[in-house]
Write a protein that holds these residues in place. Structure first.
Motif, PDB file in Angstrom:
ATOM      1  N   HIS A  47       0.839  -1.209   0.000  1.00 14.54           N
ATOM      2  CA  HIS A  47       0.000   0.000   0.000  1.00 14.54           C
ATOM      3  C   HIS A  47       0.869   1.252   0.000  1.00 14.54           C
ATOM      4  O   HIS A  47       0.556   2.232  -0.690  1.00 14.54           O
ATOM      5  CB  HIS A  47      -0.937   0.017   1.210  1.00 14.54           C
ATOM      6  CG  HIS A  47      -2.001  -1.033   1.162  1.00 14.54           C
ATOM      7  ND1 HIS A  47      -2.823  -1.228   0.089  1.00 14.54           N
ATOM      8  CD2 HIS A  47      -2.370  -1.962   2.080  1.00 14.54           C
ATOM      9  CE1 HIS A  47      -3.655  -2.222   0.316  1.00 14.54           C
ATOM     10  NE2 HIS A  47      -3.395  -2.699   1.531  1.00 14.54           N
ATOM     11  N   ALA A  48       1.942   1.218   0.782  1.00 18.20           N
ATOM     12  CA  ALA A  48       2.828   2.380   0.850  1.00 18.20           C
ATOM     13  C   ALA A  48       3.485   2.620  -0.508  1.00 18.20           C
ATOM     14  O   ALA A  48       3.601   3.773  -0.952  1.00 18.20           O
ATOM     15  CB  ALA A  48       3.889   2.181   1.930  1.00 18.20           C
ATOM     16  N   SER A  59       0.916   4.106  -2.761  1.00 21.11           N
ATOM     17  CA  SER A  59       0.722   5.512  -2.408  1.00 21.11           C
ATOM     18  C   SER A  59       1.888   6.359  -2.914  1.00 21.11           C
ATOM     19  O   SER A  59       1.681   7.459  -3.432  1.00 21.11           O
ATOM     20  CB  SER A  59       0.588   5.671  -0.889  1.00 21.11           C
ATOM     21  OG  SER A  59      -0.562   5.015  -0.418  1.00 21.11           O
ATOM     22  N   ALA A  60       3.105   5.840  -2.788  1.00 21.00           N
ATOM     23  CA  ALA A  60       4.276   6.577  -3.264  1.00 21.00           C
ATOM     24  C   ALA A  60       4.200   6.768  -4.777  1.00 21.00           C
ATOM     25  O   ALA A  60       4.507   7.850  -5.294  1.00 21.00           O
ATOM     26  CB  ALA A  60       5.559   5.846  -2.893  1.00 21.00           C
ATOM     27  N   TYR A  71      -0.494   8.383   2.422  1.00 20.22           N
ATOM     28  CA  TYR A  71       0.824   7.747   2.352  1.00 20.22           C
ATOM     29  C   TYR A  71       1.541   7.869   3.686  1.00 20.22           C
ATOM     30  O   TYR A  71       2.089   6.893   4.200  1.00 20.22           O
ATOM     31  CB  TYR A  71       1.632   8.412   1.231  1.00 20.22           C
ATOM     32  CG  TYR A  71       3.048   7.924   1.110  1.00 20.22           C
ATOM     33  CD1 TYR A  71       3.333   6.634   0.665  1.00 20.22           C
ATOM     34  CD2 TYR A  71       4.115   8.749   1.417  1.00 20.22           C
ATOM     35  CE1 TYR A  71       4.636   6.192   0.534  1.00 20.22           C
ATOM     36  CE2 TYR A  71       5.421   8.312   1.291  1.00 20.22           C
ATOM     37  CZ  TYR A  71       5.669   7.033   0.854  1.00 20.22           C
ATOM     38  OH  TYR A  71       6.955   6.604   0.734  1.00 20.22           O
ATOM     39  N   ARG A  72       1.519   9.039   4.272  1.00 22.64           N
ATOM     40  CA  ARG A  72       2.167   9.232   5.577  1.00 22.64           C
ATOM     41  C   ARG A  72       1.525   8.373   6.649  1.00 22.64           C
ATOM     42  O   ARG A  72       2.206   7.785   7.484  1.00 22.64           O
ATOM     43  CB  ARG A  72       2.108  10.702   5.976  1.00 22.64           C
ATOM     44  CG  ARG A  72       3.080  11.551   5.190  1.00 22.64           C
ATOM     45  CD  ARG A  72       3.009  12.995   5.598  1.00 22.64           C
ATOM     46  NE  ARG A  72       3.911  13.813   4.815  1.00 22.64           N
ATOM     47  CZ  ARG A  72       3.714  15.080   4.552  1.00 22.64           C
ATOM     48  NH1 ARG A  72       2.658  15.708   5.029  1.00 22.64           N
ATOM     49  NH2 ARG A  72       4.586  15.759   3.829  1.00 22.64           N
ATOM     50  N   HIS A  78      -0.012   5.525   6.212  1.00 27.60           N
ATOM     51  CA  HIS A  78       0.412   4.137   5.969  1.00 27.60           C
ATOM     52  C   HIS A  78       1.814   3.909   6.496  1.00 27.60           C
ATOM     53  O   HIS A  78       2.100   2.881   7.113  1.00 27.60           O
ATOM     54  CB  HIS A  78       0.370   3.797   4.474  1.00 27.60           C
ATOM     55  CG  HIS A  78      -0.992   3.447   3.966  1.00 27.60           C
ATOM     56  ND1 HIS A  78      -1.704   2.363   4.415  1.00 27.60           N
ATOM     57  CD2 HIS A  78      -1.769   4.037   3.032  1.00 27.60           C
ATOM     58  CE1 HIS A  78      -2.850   2.286   3.799  1.00 27.60           C
ATOM     59  NE2 HIS A  78      -2.923   3.296   2.937  1.00 27.60           N
TER      60      HIS A  78
END
Length: 170
Positions: free
Chosen positions: A88-89, A92-93, A161-162, A164
């Motif tokens: 997921h991260a 998101s990135a 993102y943060r 996660h």
């Protein structure tokens, strides 16, 4: 007649001595067998005690194994969860990079259109916009609105993102 039927004394004594010797040998054999029986009973008791100890050791080892297997399963579950969070991260990135690229492209286009608008000649008197200028101004407004909307979505993705990353760190 009784005397004639009687066993001679020497024979009788020899038979009696033989029977006593046999009885003594049997008594000795009985004593030896009793000692062996006692030793065997002690050995059986020792083996039973050792078997009971080994059984309790085995049970304790099985309990430790079950606890270790449970910890392993929990660790594997945690690893899977962390891998999902890492995925997921990364997603998101990637979204953040895509949004950054799109924002940069839109900013460049807005800047280019503003430059083109500023380069147009100014008319005297009643300002009348040629149709191209009006279209360009409309396009600039639309792009600026799209840029604002994209920046808002970008901000939301960065926040996600943060979160996660923070969750994964915990």
């Amino acid at each position: 007649a009784e005397l004639a039927a009687a066993v001679p004394r020497g024979e009788h004594e020899a038979a009696q001595a033989g029977l006593r010797a046999g009885a003594a040998a049997l008594a000795q054999r009985l004593g030896e067998l009793s000692r062996r029986h006692e030793k065997t009973c002690e050995e059986v008791f020792r083996v039973q005690r050792q078997a009971l100890f080994m059984k309790s050791e085995r049970q304790a080892a099985e309990e430790r194994l079950a606890a270790a297997q449970k910890q392993l399963a929990e660790a594997q579950d945690e690893a899977r969860r962390l891998q999902e969070l890492h995925g997921h991260a990364e997603d998101s990135a990637r979204l953040v990079r895509d949004r950054d690229r799109k924002i940069t492209e839109l900013s460049k286009e807005v800047f280019r259109l503003k430059e083109a608008l500023n380069a147009l000649p100014k008319s005297r008197g009643q300002p009348q916009s040629p149709p191209d200028t009006a279209a360009l101004q409309g396009r600039i407004r639309a792009l600026e609105e799209k840029l604002e909307e994209t920046e808002m979505r970008h901000s939301k993705v960065v926040t996600l993102y943060r979160s996660h990353l923070l969750y994964a760190v915990q």
